[in-house]
Design a protein around this motif. Structure first.
Motif, PDB file in Angstrom:
ATOM      1  N   LEU A  68      35.143  19.757  -0.329  1.00 31.80           N
ATOM      2  CA  LEU A  68      35.821  18.621   0.285  1.00 31.80           C
ATOM      3  C   LEU A  68      36.422  17.678  -0.753  1.00 31.80           C
ATOM      4  CD1 LEU A  68      33.243  17.773   3.104  1.00 31.80           C
ATOM      5  CD2 LEU A  68      35.407  18.976   3.358  1.00 31.80           C
ATOM      6  N   GLU A  69      35.740  17.494  -1.868  1.00 31.13           N
ATOM      7  CA  GLU A  69      36.173  16.491  -2.840  1.00 31.13           C
ATOM      8  C   GLU A  69      37.109  17.044  -3.908  1.00 31.13           C
ATOM      9  OE1 GLU A  69      32.682  14.779  -4.471  1.00 31.13           O
ATOM     10  OE2 GLU A  69      32.062  13.796  -2.597  1.00 31.13           O
ATOM     11  N   LYS A  70      36.936  18.300  -4.316  1.00 32.23           N
ATOM     12  CA  LYS A  70      37.703  18.822  -5.444  1.00 32.23           C
ATOM     13  C   LYS A  70      38.639  19.974  -5.080  1.00 32.23           C
ATOM     14  CE  LYS A  70      34.079  17.544  -8.736  1.00 32.23           C
ATOM     15  NZ  LYS A  70      33.152  18.030  -9.800  1.00 32.23           N
ATOM     16  N   ILE A  71      38.132  20.920  -4.277  1.00 30.81           N
ATOM     17  CA  ILE A  71      38.900  22.141  -4.026  1.00 30.81           C
ATOM     18  C   ILE A  71      40.087  21.887  -3.106  1.00 30.81           C
ATOM     19  CG2 ILE A  71      38.768  24.474  -3.088  1.00 30.81           C
ATOM     20  CD1 ILE A  71      35.900  24.599  -3.992  1.00 30.81           C
ATOM     21  N   ILE A  72      39.896  21.084  -2.074  1.00 32.30           N
ATOM     22  CA  ILE A  72      41.000  20.815  -1.138  1.00 32.30           C
ATOM     23  C   ILE A  72      42.197  20.166  -1.835  1.00 32.30           C
ATOM     24  CG2 ILE A  72      41.661  19.367   0.830  1.00 32.30           C
ATOM     25  CD1 ILE A  72      39.091  20.048   2.172  1.00 32.30           C
ATOM     26  N   PRO A  73      42.019  19.123  -2.670  1.00 34.76           N
ATOM     27  CA  PRO A  73      43.194  18.563  -3.366  1.00 34.76           C
ATOM     28  C   PRO A  73      43.885  19.559  -4.293  1.00 34.76           C
ATOM     29  CG  PRO A  73      41.366  17.016  -3.412  1.00 34.76           C
ATOM     30  CD  PRO A  73      40.821  18.309  -2.906  1.00 34.76           C
ATOM     31  N   LEU A  74      43.115  20.432  -4.965  1.00 30.15           N
ATOM     32  CA  LEU A  74      43.722  21.414  -5.857  1.00 30.15           C
ATOM     33  C   LEU A  74      44.540  22.444  -5.092  1.00 30.15           C
ATOM     34  CD1 LEU A  74      40.779  22.050  -8.364  1.00 30.15           C
ATOM     35  CD2 LEU A  74      42.888  20.787  -8.792  1.00 30.15           C
ATOM     36  N   LEU A  75      43.997  22.950  -3.987  1.00 32.49           N
ATOM     37  CA  LEU A  75      44.733  23.926  -3.192  1.00 32.49           C
ATOM     38  C   LEU A  75      45.961  23.306  -2.537  1.00 32.49           C
ATOM     39  CD1 LEU A  75      41.802  25.856  -1.450  1.00 32.49           C
ATOM     40  CD2 LEU A  75      43.212  26.622  -3.360  1.00 32.49           C
ATOM     41  N   LYS A  76      45.833  22.075  -2.090  1.00 35.36           N
ATOM     42  CA  LYS A  76      46.968  21.413  -1.450  1.00 35.36           C
ATOM     43  C   LYS A  76      48.108  21.202  -2.429  1.00 35.36           C
ATOM     44  CE  LYS A  76      48.012  17.491   1.567  1.00 35.36           C
ATOM     45  NZ  LYS A  76      47.484  16.244   2.195  1.00 35.36           N
ATOM     46  N   GLU A  77      47.778  20.903  -3.679  1.00 38.34           N
ATOM     47  CA  GLU A  77      48.820  20.698  -4.687  1.00 38.34           C
ATOM     48  C   GLU A  77      49.390  22.020  -5.182  1.00 38.34           C
ATOM     49  OE1 GLU A  77      49.324  18.560  -9.074  1.00 38.34           O
ATOM     50  OE2 GLU A  77      47.390  18.506  -7.999  1.00 38.34           O
ATOM     51  N   GLU A  78      48.549  23.034  -5.303  1.00 38.84           N
ATOM     52  CA  GLU A  78      49.000  24.321  -5.844  1.00 38.84           C
ATOM     53  C   GLU A  78      49.896  25.073  -4.878  1.00 38.84           C
ATOM     54  OE1 GLU A  78      47.030  28.450  -7.665  1.00 38.84           O
ATOM     55  OE2 GLU A  78      45.792  26.674  -7.251  1.00 38.84           O
ATOM     56  N   PHE A  79      49.538  25.084  -3.591  1.00 39.07           N
ATOM     57  CA  PHE A  79      50.318  25.847  -2.603  1.00 39.07           C
ATOM     58  C   PHE A  79      51.251  24.962  -1.782  1.00 39.07           C
ATOM     59  CE2 PHE A  79      46.579  28.454  -3.446  1.00 39.07           C
ATOM     60  CZ  PHE A  79      47.147  29.702  -3.630  1.00 39.07           C
ATOM     61  N   HIS A  85      45.142  20.576   7.227  1.00 42.10           N
ATOM     62  CA  HIS A  85      44.562  21.639   8.046  1.00 42.10           C
ATOM     63  C   HIS A  85      45.088  23.017   7.650  1.00 42.10           C
ATOM     64  CE1 HIS A  85      42.605  18.746  10.657  1.00 42.10           C
ATOM     65  NE2 HIS A  85      43.753  18.085  10.767  1.00 42.10           N
ATOM     66  N   GLN A  86      46.132  23.076   6.826  1.00 46.60           N
ATOM     67  CA  GLN A  86      46.639  24.350   6.350  1.00 46.60           C
ATOM     68  C   GLN A  86      45.824  24.888   5.170  1.00 46.60           C
ATOM     69  OE1 GLN A  86      50.735  23.494   5.420  1.00 46.60           O
ATOM     70  NE2 GLN A  86      51.424  23.848   7.529  1.00 46.60           N
ATOM     71  N   VAL A  87      44.999  24.048   4.582  1.00 41.46           N
ATOM     72  CA  VAL A  87      44.184  24.476   3.446  1.00 41.46           C
ATOM     73  C   VAL A  87      43.160  25.502   3.927  1.00 41.46           C
ATOM     74  CG1 VAL A  87      42.634  23.721   1.613  1.00 41.46           C
ATOM     75  CG2 VAL A  87      44.506  22.238   2.363  1.00 41.46           C
ATOM     76  N   PRO A  88      43.059  26.667   3.289  1.00 40.73           N
ATOM     77  CA  PRO A  88      42.088  27.679   3.743  1.00 40.73           C
ATOM     78  C   PRO A  88      40.657  27.196   3.573  1.00 40.73           C
ATOM     79  CG  PRO A  88      43.085  28.304   1.652  1.00 40.73           C
ATOM     80  CD  PRO A  88      43.849  27.123   2.144  1.00 40.73           C
TER      81      PRO A  88
END
Length: 266
Positions: A68-79, A85-88
Motif C-alpha cells: 500500500l505504501e511503496k509498491i502502488i506508487p511505483l507501479l502507478k508511475e512505471e505503467f 484501481h488499475q494497479v494490479p
C-alpha cells in the motif's frame, strides 16, 4: 521455591493503558515433598498474564503495508495508470497437493491435510474425482488430493513466509523460474518437498509430498504481474523475465496429403 497460587492467578496488568492482559492457562507442577503434594506430583492450573501491545492487534500485515505504501506508487508511475484501481493486486493464492494413493491410504490423506493446514493456516478441502476412469482404477467420488484457497490476511502471511523462509530453504535454490506465467497475469510455482516450510518438522514428517502454488493477480499482462511480484520480494532467477512464447502453426490435414504436395510443386 514454589510459586504462590495467588500470584499465578493475578490478571492485573502492570502497565494500565498501554497493554491488554490476556489470561492463559498453564500447568504448574509442585515439587516433590510439598505439603500439598501427597502423591509425589500434583498439577495446579493457574492463569498467567501475557502483555500484548494494543497496536499489534490492529496492525496490518507488513507485506500488505509495503504494497500500500511503496509498491502502488511505483507501479502507478512505471505503467502510467490513470486510476489507482488499475494497479494490479493479489486476489488469491491456491495451494493444492495431488495424492494418487489417497483412496487406498486414508492415514496418509489425514496427515497431508494436517500438514497443509499447518503450512497455510487454513484447513484444506479434499478434492474428489468427477468421472470414473478405469485405466487409473479411479471411481467417481474418490479423493484425489487436497486444495486450499487463501485470501486476505492469510494470503499475505503465507506469501511472506514462502518468499522469506520456504524458498531460501529449498535445496540448490538459484531463484524461481521467471517464465512460469500463464499469459493472463498469474504465476505458478511448485515445491518438491513440503518440509522447506518451518512449520513442518523433519523428525515427525512421514513422507515427502510436493505441492503447487498458484498466485492469482488482477494484472492483465505477465509483465505487470512479474513487476508486482518482484517488488514484493519474489526471488526470480537472474537474466530472465516473462517471454511471449511463439507457438508453431498447427498443420492441417491437407499438409500431409501427397496429392496436395504434388499439386503445390506444379
Amino acid at each position: 521455591m514454589a510459586s504462590s497460587p495467588s500470584l499465578l492467578r493475578s490478571t492485573t496488568p502492570s502497565f494500565p493503558g498501554q497493554f491488554t492482559a490476556v489470561p492463559t492457562l498453564h500447568s504448574v507442577r509442585l515439587p516433590y515433598g510439598h505439603p500439598r503434594n501427597r502423591w509425589g506430583g500434583l498439577s495446579v492450573k493457574a492463569a498467567s498474564v501475557v502483555l500484548v501491545d494494543k497496536t499489534d492487534a490492529t496492525k496490518v500485515h507488513r507485506l500488505k503495508t509495503n504494497y500500500l505504501e511503496k509498491i502502488i506508487p511505483l507501479l502507478k508511475e512505471e505503467f502510467s495508470y490513470a486510476n489507482i484501481h488499475q494497479v494490479p493486486k493479489l486476489e488469491k493464492i491456491v495451494v493444492n497437493c495431488g495424492m494418487g494413493q489417497a483412496a487406498q491410504n486414508e492415514k496418509g490423506l489425514d496427515a497431508a491435510v494436517k500438514e497443509l493446514a499447518s503450512i497455510t493456516g487454513q484447513r484444506p478441502v479434499i478434492t474428489r474425482a468427477k468421472k470414473a476412469i478405469a485405466t487409473f482404477k479411479l471411481r467417481e467420488g474418490q479423493p484425489t488430493g487436497i486444495a486450499c484457497t487463501l485470501r486476505g490476511k492469510v494470503m499475505y502471511a503465507f506469501l511472506d513466509r514462502m518468499i522469506n523462509l520456504g524458498l531460501p530453504r529449498t535445496r540448490d535454490f538459484q531463484g524461481v523460474n521467471p517464465n512460469s506465467f500463464d499469459g493472463h497475469g498469474n504465476y505458478n510455482i511448485g515445491f518438491k518437498e513440503q518440509g522447506v516450510f518451518p512449520e513442518i518438522r523433519y523428525d515427525v514428517i512421514g513422507k515427502q509430498r510436493g505441492m503447487d502454488v498458484c498466485i492469482v493477480t488482477s494484472a492483465k499482462t505477465d509483465k505487470e504481474c512479474f513487476r508486482l511480484l518482484a517488488l514484493m520480494g519474489m526471488p526470480f532467477r537472474e537474466g530472465g523475465g516473462p517471454v511471449n512464447v511463439v507457438r508453431k502453426k498447427k498443420l492441417k490435414s491437407h499438409h500431409f496429403d501427397s496429392k496436395a504436395k504434388a499439386d503445390a510443386r506444379r
